[in-house]
Design a protein around this motif. Sequence first.
Motif: not given
Length: 258
Positions: A188-206, A219-225
């Motif tokens: 989950v942590i790695g997936g969140i980081y990769v999503s942020i990385y892709r956005q920043v690397a593509a110049g869409r930080t804002e 982040a929630l679905v594995p624990f809450l369904g």
Amino acid sequence: MREANMAMDDAADPRLPLLPGARVARDPARAIKRGPSRIPPDVVAANQRERLFDGLVQMVALKGYPNARVGDICQAAGVTRPAFYAHFEGKEDAFLATYRHGTGVMLGLMAAAFHGAGDWRTGVRNGLDVLLTVLASVPTFASMAIVEIDGVGTAARRERDRMLSRFREFFVSAPRRDQLPDELVESVIGGIYVSIYRQVAAGRTESLRDLLPTLTYFALVPFLGHEESASELLPSPESPATSLPCGATVPMPSVGSA
């Protein structure tokens, strides 16, 4: 969102540390004034170090880590080379110190939002909101800490791993946590980081905060369904946190010693 906004309001408090890159390093108001009154050495050192943090972030974001020279950083910060080497062994050491300081500020703001919430689910949403808002408000830091870190070397990758490991604390109190493998939290942590990385690397930080519904659900679905987490996929409200003073947009510095 009340708790998250309170945490972000606290971030605007000038007594709190700011994210590197959020201020103009060569702002005349930050210069050490010469005169008959003696300024304590520790005050001078702290001032130089903070300006070097800002100068490094701005130069690395502008030129890329390989092309940002120590001289560029010193010029952007308005600090001499001897002063630079009084603080750091070299460019890599300065990068790592800036990264540690900046990610520490960011994680501190996230923790305040998370622990100020009334429940785990709200805490996760608020913490992610703070993370995305802070990074979006200081694009230079996001570029330096998320994209340019790849070109620094082994020591920087270890620092990044240590930083990511600190995100585990946000999952300690998750429902069904003891029934699920540790590898799931890491994924989950790695997936969140990769999503942020892709956005920043593509110049869409804002536009990072556009990811909030998806990342919160993820982040929630594995624990809450799915059923309980699906409401997070609805569009999120605008947050006053997007105008953080600690994330004020600053122009790229002009060069020239001071």
